[in-house]
Scaffold this motif. Structure first.
Motif, PDB file in Angstrom:
ATOM      1  N   ASN A  89     -32.514 -11.941  14.424  1.00  0.00           N
ATOM      2  CA  ASN A  89     -32.584 -12.687  13.165  1.00  0.00           C
ATOM      3  C   ASN A  89     -32.024 -11.886  11.987  1.00  0.00           C
ATOM      4  OD1 ASN A  89     -33.211 -14.999  11.661  1.00  0.00           O
ATOM      5  ND2 ASN A  89     -35.176 -14.160  10.997  1.00  0.00           N
ATOM      6  N   TYR A  90     -30.925 -11.187  12.251  1.00  0.00           N
ATOM      7  CA  TYR A  90     -30.292 -10.417  11.190  1.00  0.00           C
ATOM      8  C   TYR A  90     -28.847 -10.857  10.968  1.00  0.00           C
ATOM      9  CZ  TYR A  90     -28.098  -6.953   8.340  1.00  0.00           C
ATOM     10  OH  TYR A  90     -27.400  -6.384   7.322  1.00  0.00           O
ATOM     11  N   SER A  91     -28.501 -11.067   9.704  1.00  0.00           N
ATOM     12  CA  SER A  91     -27.125 -11.370   9.321  1.00  0.00           C
ATOM     13  C   SER A  91     -26.773 -10.585   8.071  1.00  0.00           C
ATOM     14  CB  SER A  91     -26.939 -12.858   9.013  1.00  0.00           C
ATOM     15  OG  SER A  91     -27.131 -13.635  10.154  1.00  0.00           O
ATOM     16  N   PRO A  92     -25.608  -9.922   8.052  1.00  0.00           N
ATOM     17  CA  PRO A  92     -25.162  -9.281   6.813  1.00  0.00           C
ATOM     18  C   PRO A  92     -24.991 -10.336   5.725  1.00  0.00           C
ATOM     19  CG  PRO A  92     -23.837  -8.563   8.685  1.00  0.00           C
ATOM     20  CD  PRO A  92     -24.665  -9.722   9.156  1.00  0.00           C
ATOM     21  N   LYS A  93     -25.159  -9.938   4.493  1.00  0.00           N
ATOM     22  CA  LYS A  93     -25.082 -10.928   3.410  1.00  0.00           C
ATOM     23  C   LYS A  93     -24.229 -10.487   2.225  1.00  0.00           C
ATOM     24  CE  LYS A  93     -29.605  -9.481   1.534  1.00  0.00           C
ATOM     25  NZ  LYS A  93     -30.058  -8.619   2.619  1.00  0.00           N
ATOM     26  N   ARG A  94     -23.757  -9.259   2.222  1.00  0.00           N
ATOM     27  CA  ARG A  94     -22.964  -8.762   1.094  1.00  0.00           C
ATOM     28  C   ARG A  94     -21.478  -8.902   1.388  1.00  0.00           C
ATOM     29  NH1 ARG A  94     -27.452  -5.741   1.899  1.00  0.00           N
ATOM     30  NH2 ARG A  94     -28.828  -5.370   0.096  1.00  0.00           N
ATOM     31  N   THR A  95     -20.741  -9.399   0.415  1.00  0.00           N
ATOM     32  CA  THR A  95     -19.331  -9.706   0.604  1.00  0.00           C
ATOM     33  C   THR A  95     -18.439  -8.508   0.273  1.00  0.00           C
ATOM     34  OG1 THR A  95     -19.075 -10.443  -1.678  1.00  0.00           O
ATOM     35  CG2 THR A  95     -19.764 -12.112  -0.051  1.00  0.00           C
ATOM     36  N   ILE A  96     -17.158  -8.647   0.614  1.00  0.00           N
ATOM     37  CA  ILE A  96     -16.175  -7.649   0.212  1.00  0.00           C
ATOM     38  C   ILE A  96     -16.121  -7.571  -1.311  1.00  0.00           C
ATOM     39  CG2 ILE A  96     -13.698  -7.125   0.165  1.00  0.00           C
ATOM     40  CD1 ILE A  96     -13.578  -8.291   3.028  1.00  0.00           C
ATOM     41  N   GLU A  97     -16.201  -8.729  -1.974  1.00  0.00           N
ATOM     42  CA  GLU A  97     -16.221  -8.736  -3.441  1.00  0.00           C
ATOM     43  C   GLU A  97     -17.381  -7.884  -3.963  1.00  0.00           C
ATOM     44  OE1 GLU A  97     -14.630 -13.011  -2.624  1.00  0.00           O
ATOM     45  OE2 GLU A  97     -15.796 -11.488  -1.547  1.00  0.00           O
ATOM     46  N   ASN A  98     -18.557  -7.991  -3.332  1.00  0.00           N
ATOM     47  CA  ASN A  98     -19.703  -7.169  -3.745  1.00  0.00           C
ATOM     48  C   ASN A  98     -19.386  -5.682  -3.609  1.00  0.00           C
ATOM     49  OD1 ASN A  98     -22.026  -9.481  -2.153  1.00  0.00           O
ATOM     50  ND2 ASN A  98     -21.309  -9.443  -4.280  1.00  0.00           N
ATOM     51  N   ALA A  99     -18.718  -5.329  -2.498  1.00  0.00           N
ATOM     52  CA  ALA A  99     -18.364  -3.926  -2.275  1.00  0.00           C
ATOM     53  C   ALA A  99     -17.406  -3.428  -3.353  1.00  0.00           C
ATOM     54  CB  ALA A  99     -17.730  -3.756  -0.889  1.00  0.00           C
ATOM     55  N   VAL A 100     -16.417  -4.253  -3.697  1.00  0.00           N
ATOM     56  CA  VAL A 100     -15.437  -3.870  -4.722  1.00  0.00           C
ATOM     57  C   VAL A 100     -16.122  -3.769  -6.086  1.00  0.00           C
ATOM     58  CG1 VAL A 100     -13.273  -4.480  -5.859  1.00  0.00           C
ATOM     59  CG2 VAL A 100     -13.552  -4.912  -3.404  1.00  0.00           C
ATOM     60  N   GLU A 101     -17.021  -4.696  -6.369  1.00  0.00           N
ATOM     61  CA  GLU A 101     -17.772  -4.644  -7.631  1.00  0.00           C
ATOM     62  C   GLU A 101     -18.582  -3.354  -7.725  1.00  0.00           C
ATOM     63  OE1 GLU A 101     -18.303  -9.512  -8.043  1.00  0.00           O
ATOM     64  OE2 GLU A 101     -19.952  -8.267  -7.274  1.00  0.00           O
ATOM     65  N   ASP A 102     -19.237  -2.966  -6.620  1.00  0.00           N
ATOM     66  CA  ASP A 102     -20.028  -1.734  -6.615  1.00  0.00           C
ATOM     67  C   ASP A 102     -19.141  -0.513  -6.875  1.00  0.00           C
ATOM     68  OD1 ASP A 102     -22.228  -3.267  -6.035  1.00  0.00           O
ATOM     69  OD2 ASP A 102     -22.323  -2.732  -3.909  1.00  0.00           O
ATOM     70  N   LEU A 103     -17.967  -0.511  -6.275  1.00  0.00           N
ATOM     71  CA  LEU A 103     -17.041   0.601  -6.483  1.00  0.00           C
ATOM     72  C   LEU A 103     -16.542   0.631  -7.927  1.00  0.00           C
ATOM     73  CD1 LEU A 103     -15.048   0.372  -3.137  1.00  0.00           C
ATOM     74  CD2 LEU A 103     -16.493   2.288  -3.844  1.00  0.00           C
ATOM     75  N   CYS A 104     -16.248  -0.537  -8.477  1.00  0.00           N
ATOM     76  CA  CYS A 104     -15.818  -0.615  -9.881  1.00  0.00           C
ATOM     77  C   CYS A 104     -16.900  -0.061 -10.799  1.00  0.00           C
ATOM     78  CB  CYS A 104     -15.483  -2.057 -10.264  1.00  0.00           C
ATOM     79  SG  CYS A 104     -13.953  -2.687  -9.547  1.00  0.00           S
ATOM     80  N   PHE A 105     -18.151  -0.409 -10.524  1.00  0.00           N
ATOM     81  CA  PHE A 105     -19.276   0.093 -11.317  1.00  0.00           C
ATOM     82  C   PHE A 105     -19.343   1.609 -11.231  1.00  0.00           C
ATOM     83  CE2 PHE A 105     -23.758   1.307 -11.748  1.00  0.00           C
ATOM     84  CZ  PHE A 105     -24.059   0.745 -12.980  1.00  0.00           C
ATOM     85  N   ALA A 106     -19.155   2.149 -10.003  1.00  0.00           N
ATOM     86  CA  ALA A 106     -19.199   3.603  -9.804  1.00  0.00           C
ATOM     87  C   ALA A 106     -18.071   4.295 -10.574  1.00  0.00           C
ATOM     88  CB  ALA A 106     -19.117   3.929  -8.316  1.00  0.00           C
ATOM     89  N   PHE A 107     -16.879   3.688 -10.559  1.00  0.00           N
ATOM     90  CA  PHE A 107     -15.765   4.258 -11.323  1.00  0.00           C
ATOM     91  C   PHE A 107     -16.075   4.239 -12.830  1.00  0.00           C
ATOM     92  CE2 PHE A 107     -12.955   3.314  -7.555  1.00  0.00           C
ATOM     93  CZ  PHE A 107     -12.517   4.625  -7.377  1.00  0.00           C
ATOM     94  N   LYS A 108     -16.635   3.127 -13.300  1.00  0.00           N
ATOM     95  CA  LYS A 108     -16.962   3.024 -14.723  1.00  0.00           C
ATOM     96  C   LYS A 108     -17.998   4.063 -15.143  1.00  0.00           C
ATOM     97  CE  LYS A 108     -16.076  -1.958 -15.237  1.00  0.00           C
ATOM     98  NZ  LYS A 108     -16.690  -3.287 -15.437  1.00  0.00           N
ATOM     99  N   LYS A 109     -18.932   4.361 -14.246  1.00  0.00           N
ATOM    100  CA  LYS A 109     -20.004   5.312 -14.542  1.00  0.00           C
ATOM    101  C   LYS A 109     -19.575   6.765 -14.346  1.00  0.00           C
ATOM    102  CE  LYS A 109     -23.558   2.720 -15.645  1.00  0.00           C
ATOM    103  NZ  LYS A 109     -24.253   2.883 -16.934  1.00  0.00           N
ATOM    104  N   GLY A 110     -18.342   6.976 -13.920  1.00  0.00           N
ATOM    105  CA  GLY A 110     -17.854   8.342 -13.714  1.00  0.00           C
ATOM    106  C   GLY A 110     -18.404   9.013 -12.474  1.00  0.00           C
ATOM    107  N   LEU A 111     -18.818   8.197 -11.489  1.00  0.00           N
ATOM    108  CA  LEU A 111     -19.400   8.757 -10.266  1.00  0.00           C
ATOM    109  C   LEU A 111     -18.352   9.159  -9.233  1.00  0.00           C
ATOM    110  CD1 LEU A 111     -22.346   6.205  -9.795  1.00  0.00           C
ATOM    111  CD2 LEU A 111     -22.437   8.492 -10.820  1.00  0.00           C
ATOM    112  N   LEU A 112     -17.098   8.765  -9.469  1.00  0.00           N
ATOM    113  CA  LEU A 112     -16.045   9.033  -8.484  1.00  0.00           C
ATOM    114  C   LEU A 112     -14.848   9.692  -9.177  1.00  0.00           C
ATOM    115  CD1 LEU A 112     -16.197   5.618  -6.558  1.00  0.00           C
ATOM    116  CD2 LEU A 112     -17.237   7.784  -5.879  1.00  0.00           C
ATOM    117  N   GLU A 113     -15.099  10.843  -9.744  1.00  0.00           N
ATOM    118  CA  GLU A 113     -14.049  11.529 -10.479  1.00  0.00           C
ATOM    119  C   GLU A 113     -13.012  12.138  -9.527  1.00  0.00           C
ATOM    120  OE1 GLU A 113     -16.117  14.319 -12.930  1.00  0.00           O
ATOM    121  OE2 GLU A 113     -16.560  12.817 -14.475  1.00  0.00           O
ATOM    122  N   ASN A 114     -11.788  12.299 -10.035  1.00  0.00           N
ATOM    123  CA  ASN A 114     -10.696  12.889  -9.242  1.00  0.00           C
ATOM    124  C   ASN A 114     -10.562  12.203  -7.879  1.00  0.00           C
ATOM    125  OD1 ASN A 114     -10.249  14.887 -11.288  1.00  0.00           O
ATOM    126  ND2 ASN A 114     -12.022  15.986 -10.481  1.00  0.00           N
TER     127      ASN A 114
END
Length: 335
Positions: free
Chosen positions: A291-316
């Motif tokens: 009874n398990y199904s993934p629920k997060r989309t590729i768009e969600n993954a890209v949004e999370d990465l964008c947030f990390a870039f904005k917060k300066g978590l992925l420098e260089n």
């Protein structure tokens, strides 16, 4: 809670750095066993329920001693890029293949109750079938894929009523994790879009299944908690969106243009590729049995990465080798 103490090889890697905090937040006691190729700075070291051991899975005696008094053994550690085998085939063979069965025996001898093995959906290689299930023949294109497949029956060879084994074949993982990888398809494309203002696509027609790193972690928790009868000696595909590389690029373009409107239009440039892996996995089995199904989309993954870039978590993000497995292993002379 059926089990309390969890032992994780490779817990300081990309998936592990996201999984370990999740397990701790869920009340588990966790031991991370890792060579620390990527350091241990991404782990929540102040948590009193976390133990960290710098160790090599090729050291059977150390593995056996370290995992005693644990309930569940989660095996994530490996040289995890197909192209890493171009780096040092001997190193990759020793870690991804030769160490596996001795490690399984060590876990069993130490009294581990459940062994969870992270295989890979890339074991299917190239397939024209619309839905590749767990029964599909394994058609590996690289030694990485081949060794993942060879190890699967080696686990089941040693399972019994006191030592359960379960295998999952995750799709290509994407999204933000404390120890970030930027050498995986969705993450690569997002890094280019955000920091170069363009997306370079190699090939484009290849189909790739994708899995958000947080869904990966939730799936592992399901495998820890599920009833023995449902998981013992089972193999589960775990993927969500099956899209072509070009379709992924267009999704990345759309999200990054929305998140960073000041960057303007992001162009997609196509180039030839010698990476022909193409497959479309079916993940109905884990939904039906657990009874398990993934629920997060590729768009969600890209949004999370964008947030990390904005917060300066992925420098260089193009220069720092911590994001790129091959570069990192070259620079530290991994052996």
């Amino acid at each position: 809670m059926k089990y309390k103490k969890i032992f994780v090889t490779g817990g300081a890697g990309y998936a592990g750095s996201s999984l370990v905090p999740e397990l701790l937040n869920n009340g588990y006691e966790v031991t991370v066993y890792d060579t620390m190729y990527y350091t241990d700075r991404f782990l929540p070291k102040k948590n009193p329920h976390l133990s960290i051991i710098k160790g090599d899975i090729r050291n059977k005696e150390m593995i056996e001693t370290s995992c005693k008094n644990h309930d569940v053994f989660i095996h994530l550690a490996c040289i995890s890029n197909d192209t890493s085998f171009a780096l040092d085939e001997k190193l990759s063979t020793s870690i991804n293949l030769d160490a596996f069965e001795p490690m399984v025996k060590a876990a069993k001898n130490a009294g581990i109750k459940r062994f969870i093995y992270a295989s890979s959906s890339s074991v299917y290689g190239i397939s024209e079938e619309k839905n590749v299930t767990e029964e599909h023949p394994l058609l590996p294109l690289t030694l990485y894929n081949k060794y993942k497949g060879i190890c699967e029956p080696l686990l089941f060879k040693h399972t019994d009523k006191n030592f359960e084994g379960v295998i999952f074949r995750p799709a290509t993982v994407c999204g933000y994790a404390p120890r970030q990888r930027l050498d995986l398809s969705v993450n690569i494309l997002t890094n280019f879009a955000v920091n170069k203002g363009m997306i370079k696509v190699f090939g484009g027609d290849q189909l790739r299944p994708n899995l958000h790193v947080k869904d990966y972690c939730e799936a592992v928790k399901v495998l820890i908690e599920s009833d023995s009868k449902k998981i013992e000696n089972q193999i589960f595909n775990i993927g969500y969106q099956n899209l072509s590389i070009l379709e992924i690029a267009n999704l990345v373009k759309k999200v990054v243009e929305k998140e960073f409107p000041e960057k303007g239009k992001i162009n997609i440039v196509r180039e030839k590729s010698d990476d022909n892996r193409s497959y479309h996995i079916n993940s109905d089995k884990i939904k039906k049995l657990l009874n398990y199904s993934p629920k997060r989309t590729i768009e969600n993954a890209v949004e999370d990465l964008c947030f990390a870039f904005k917060k300066g978590l992925l420098e260089n993000s193009f220069e720092d080798d911590i994001y790129f497995n091959i570069n990192r292993m070259k620079n530290i002379n991994a052996e």
